[in-house]
Design a protein around this motif. Structure first.
Motif, mmCIF file in Angstrom:
data_model
loop_
_atom_site.group_PDB
_atom_site.id
_atom_site.type_symbol
_atom_site.label_atom_id
_atom_site.label_comp_id
_atom_site.label_asym_id
_atom_site.label_seq_id
_atom_site.Cartn_x
_atom_site.Cartn_y
_atom_site.Cartn_z
ATOM 1 N N GLU A 232 -1.384 3.584 9.123
ATOM 2 C CA GLU A 232 -1.641 5.015 9.209
ATOM 3 C C GLU A 232 -2.148 5.518 7.858
ATOM 4 O OE1 GLU A 232 0.996 8.958 10.072
ATOM 5 O OE2 GLU A 232 1.472 7.148 11.217
ATOM 6 N N GLY A 233 -3.154 6.358 7.884
ATOM 7 C CA GLY A 233 -3.710 6.916 6.663
ATOM 8 C C GLY A 233 -4.938 6.196 6.158
ATOM 9 N N VAL A 234 -5.270 5.024 6.731
ATOM 10 C CA VAL A 234 -6.470 4.293 6.330
ATOM 11 C C VAL A 234 -7.629 4.796 7.186
ATOM 12 C CG1 VAL A 234 -7.581 2.032 6.211
ATOM 13 C CG2 VAL A 234 -5.163 2.264 5.637
ATOM 14 N N ARG A 235 -8.693 5.242 6.536
ATOM 15 C CA ARG A 235 -9.858 5.748 7.266
ATOM 16 C C ARG A 235 -10.575 4.622 8.000
ATOM 17 N NH1 ARG A 235 -12.495 8.858 2.340
ATOM 18 N NH2 ARG A 235 -12.460 6.692 1.740
ATOM 19 N N SER B 31 4.927 -5.043 3.550
ATOM 20 C CA SER B 31 4.118 -5.162 2.352
ATOM 21 C C SER B 31 3.684 -3.771 1.903
ATOM 22 C CB SER B 31 2.876 -6.013 2.610
ATOM 23 O OG SER B 31 2.012 -5.968 1.497
ATOM 24 N N ASN B 32 3.649 -3.578 0.600
ATOM 25 C CA ASN B 32 3.136 -2.323 0.058
ATOM 26 C C ASN B 32 1.639 -2.386 -0.195
ATOM 27 O OD1 ASN B 32 5.675 -1.125 -0.009
ATOM 28 N ND2 ASN B 32 6.129 -1.967 -2.032
ATOM 29 N N PHE B 33 1.055 -3.576 -0.064
ATOM 30 C CA PHE B 33 -0.340 -3.763 -0.419
ATOM 31 C C PHE B 33 -1.259 -3.940 0.773
ATOM 32 C CE2 PHE B 33 2.222 -5.202 -3.976
ATOM 33 C CZ PHE B 33 1.685 -4.458 -5.006
ATOM 34 N N LEU B 34 -0.757 -4.465 1.879
ATOM 35 C CA LEU B 34 -1.606 -4.698 3.046
ATOM 36 C C LEU B 34 -1.918 -3.382 3.740
ATOM 37 C CD1 LEU B 34 0.033 -7.909 4.498
ATOM 38 C CD2 LEU B 34 -2.199 -7.713 3.416
#
Length: 76
Positions: A59-62, A30-33
């Motif tokens: 990865e990349g989500v704070r 998914s590109n949104f989850l």
């Protein structure tokens, strides 16, 4: 409004796992989850069922809150 009902438009998914297996966010295409709440059965008894909850993100989500209690186990 109809398309908002599909999981592909959400940024958080709740995943229920019947077995204690590792969860890798890339397993769901998914590109949104971005974040996942993973629920696993810890103890399975008719009157004492408990669930272990964990939160993981791509990865990349704070890191975000609120934090889970320690241990992250909840009664049914």
């Amino acid at each position: 409004l109809q398309r908002k009902r599909h999981i592909g438009n959400d940024i958080v998914a709740i995943v229920f796992q019947e077995e204690n297996t590792p969860f890798v966010p890339d397993m769901i295409a998914s590109n949104f989850l971005h974040a996942y709440i993973v629920v696993q059965v810890e103890t399975s008894c008719a009157d004492r069922t408990t669930y272990k909850v964990s939160v993981t993100a791509r990865e990349g989500v704070r890191q975000f809150g609120p934090p889970l209690p320690s241990p992250p186990v909840f009664k049914k």
